[in-house]
Design a protein around this motif. Structure first.
Motif, short mmCIF file in Angstrom:
data_model
loop_
_atom_site.label_atom_id
_atom_site.label_comp_id
_atom_site.label_asym_id
_atom_site.label_seq_id
_atom_site.Cartn_x
_atom_site.Cartn_y
_atom_site.Cartn_z
N ASP A 169 0.81 -1.22 0.00
CA ASP A 169 0.00 0.00 0.00
C ASP A 169 0.84 1.27 0.00
OD1 ASP A 169 1.03 -0.07 2.55
OD2 ASP A 169 -0.91 -0.08 3.58
N ASP A 170 2.16 1.15 -0.15
CA ASP A 170 3.03 2.32 -0.22
C ASP A 170 3.39 2.56 -1.68
OD1 ASP A 170 5.01 4.27 -0.06
OD2 ASP A 170 5.82 3.49 1.82
N GLU A 171 2.83 3.60 -2.26
CA GLU A 171 3.01 3.82 -3.70
C GLU A 171 4.46 4.14 -4.08
OE1 GLU A 171 1.88 7.61 -1.63
OE2 GLU A 171 1.08 5.57 -1.70
N LEU A 172 5.26 4.57 -3.12
CA LEU A 172 6.66 4.84 -3.43
C LEU A 172 7.40 3.59 -3.89
CD1 LEU A 172 7.71 7.27 -0.54
CD2 LEU A 172 7.08 7.85 -2.89
N SER A 173 6.95 2.42 -3.44
CA SER A 173 7.63 1.17 -3.75
C SER A 173 7.13 0.52 -5.04
CB SER A 173 7.44 0.18 -2.60
OG SER A 173 7.79 0.75 -1.36
N HIS A 174 6.03 0.97 -5.57
CA HIS A 174 5.37 0.27 -6.67
C HIS A 174 6.21 0.12 -7.94
CE1 HIS A 174 1.08 1.04 -4.87
NE2 HIS A 174 1.83 0.25 -4.13
N PRO A 175 7.09 1.08 -8.30
CA PRO A 175 7.87 0.90 -9.54
C PRO A 175 8.86 -0.27 -9.49
CG PRO A 175 7.77 3.21 -8.93
CD PRO A 175 7.24 2.44 -7.76
N GLY A 176 9.25 -0.71 -8.29
CA GLY A 176 10.22 -1.81 -8.17
C GLY A 176 11.65 -1.34 -8.14
N LEU A 177 11.96 -0.21 -8.77
CA LEU A 177 13.29 0.38 -8.76
C LEU A 177 13.15 1.89 -8.87
CD1 LEU A 177 16.44 -0.03 -8.91
CD2 LEU A 177 16.18 0.11 -11.40
N ARG A 178 13.87 2.60 -7.98
CA ARG A 178 13.84 4.05 -8.00
C ARG A 178 15.22 4.59 -7.73
NH1 ARG A 178 8.20 6.56 -6.33
NH2 ARG A 178 9.42 8.37 -6.94
N CYS A 179 15.41 5.86 -8.08
CA CYS A 179 16.65 6.57 -7.78
C CYS A 179 16.29 7.86 -7.03
CB CYS A 179 17.41 6.90 -9.06
SG CYS A 179 18.99 7.76 -8.78
N TRP A 188 14.24 9.48 -10.32
CA TRP A 188 13.85 8.60 -11.42
C TRP A 188 13.10 7.40 -10.83
CZ3 TRP A 188 15.08 3.46 -12.50
CH2 TRP A 188 14.79 3.01 -13.80
N ALA A 189 12.14 6.87 -11.60
CA ALA A 189 11.44 5.65 -11.22
C ALA A 189 11.22 4.81 -12.46
CB ALA A 189 10.09 5.98 -10.55
N TYR A 190 11.35 3.50 -12.31
CA TYR A 190 11.16 2.61 -13.44
C TYR A 190 9.70 2.61 -13.87
CZ TYR A 190 10.99 -1.55 -16.35
OH TYR A 190 10.80 -2.42 -17.40
N GLU A 191 9.50 2.71 -15.17
CA GLU A 191 8.16 2.63 -15.75
C GLU A 191 8.27 1.77 -17.00
OE1 GLU A 191 4.56 5.53 -17.42
OE2 GLU A 191 6.36 6.38 -16.49
N ALA A 192 7.63 0.62 -16.97
CA ALA A 192 7.74 -0.31 -18.08
C ALA A 192 7.04 0.23 -19.31
CB ALA A 192 7.16 -1.67 -17.69
N ALA A 193 7.77 0.25 -20.42
CA ALA A 193 7.14 0.61 -21.68
C ALA A 193 6.19 -0.50 -22.11
CB ALA A 193 8.22 0.84 -22.74
N GLU A 194 5.38 -0.23 -23.10
CA GLU A 194 4.43 -1.23 -23.58
C GLU A 194 5.17 -2.48 -24.04
OE1 GLU A 194 0.77 -1.71 -26.83
OE2 GLU A 194 1.85 0.20 -26.59
N GLY A 195 4.79 -3.62 -23.49
CA GLY A 195 5.41 -4.89 -23.84
C GLY A 195 6.70 -5.17 -23.12
#
Length: 322
Positions: A169-179, A188-195
């Protein structure tokens, strides 16, 4: 506390349906090389955490006793960081009022330190920055369920999260990797491109000078984060690795599921994929099997620290003959 690398690493990962490339009878055994050791005069302290920083210095965060378990408020405690430089000399820095129950530590380029609690509530400022004299400068949040926290040579903090944060429930962790900056600014936060691959659990994180490398559950593609945040994905059939080294087009993976936890696989890094070409087993400096351990991956090196965590060893794939 679950899914902390180096604690119960081999039993807390999700179970995979596929085993990937394993070592075969008769394949090579690669021994680790001794690297740094905690001075004996500090062996009566509790080792709360330990790491090797971006400059090759080994650090131990020591306390009088183990920090209290649980997720409730706890009384701050004093600690000491013992640093062993690359020339073997050591020195200690006293830290006041550390709050982390499940601490992770790294060193900053200015001589200070970052100490983070791997578990936190959204109301807690669980990352503390200490100056060169051991005084807290400021505190901030980076999210719950921190698997890895590695500072790069410029002082940026790369944070990988395990599944309880990614799906929590902590949205800061949702990307899986952050800087983050060392002042707590999100960079920076990881955001998966389409596919592209999602990061559901950051199994392996390598913070090098030229790039950051991530191997994550569930498809284990190798993600290459370049300066500026551009991400290149390399397809990878090898599953379960918990550490990796990268050097001149070669990627070496360490670890796997079950009895492959000491597996060693070399692969050729291609623009869109990895091509495994050799496998074997990682062993201790004396040739024996490895026990419980924590690892730190930085460029061509993987540092390995076995229980009781008083010494670091290293696999350096840039060294001749490795």
């Amino acid at each position: 506390m679950t899914n902390r690398k180096g604690d119960t690493e081999e039993s807390t990962r999700p179970t995979a349906d596929r085993t990937g490339t394993g070592s075969r009878p008769g394949t090579r055994e690669t021994p680790l090389t001794p690297y740094a050791r905690l001075p004996r005069r500090f062996h009566d302290h509790h080792i709360a955490h330990s790491t090797v920083d971006a400059f090759g210095r080994a650090h131990w965060l020591l306390a009088a006793r183990e920090p209290g378990p649980g997720r409730g408020a706890m009384k701050p405690y004093d600690a000491v960081v013992v640093t062993v430089d690359t020339d073997g000399r050591d020195h200690a820095t006293e830290l006041s009022a550390v709050r982390a129950r499940f601490p992770l530590i790294d060193a900053l380029p200015d001589g200070g330190f970052v100490v983070a609690d791997a578990r936190s509530r959204r109301s807690e400022q669980h990352v503390q920055i200490f100056d060169v004299l051991g005084r807290e400068s400021w505190a901030f949040r980076v999210g719950d369920a921190v698997e890895d926290l590695l500072a790069d040579g410029d002082g940026r903090l790369w944070v990988g999260y395990f599944d309880e944060g990614v799906f929590g429930d902590d949205e800061l962790s949702h990307p899986g990797l952050r800087c983050w900056s060392a002042e707590g600014e999100p960079l920076w936060a990881y955001e998966a491109a389409e596919g592209a691959s999602q990061i559901y659990d950051c199994y392996a994180l390598n913070v090098a000078e030229e790039a950051v490398w991530v191997c994550a559950y569930d498809d284990f593609s190798l993600l290459e984060v370049r300066p500026g945040g551009a991400v290149r994905q390399h397809a990878n059939e090898l599953e379960g690795a918990t550490a990796l080294a990268v050097h001149q087009g070669r990627v070496t993976f360490i670890g796997g599921y079950g009895d492959e936890r000491d597996r060693l696989v070399d692969a050729e890094l291609r623009p869109e994929e990895l091509r495994p070409y050799a496998s074997g087993r990682l062993v201790g400096p004396g040739g024996g099997p490895l026990g419980h351990r924590r690892t730190v991956s930085r460029g061509p090196r993987v540092y390995v620290q076995e229980d009781p965590y008083t010494a670091w060893t290293v696999l350096d794939i840039s060294a001749p003959g490795v």
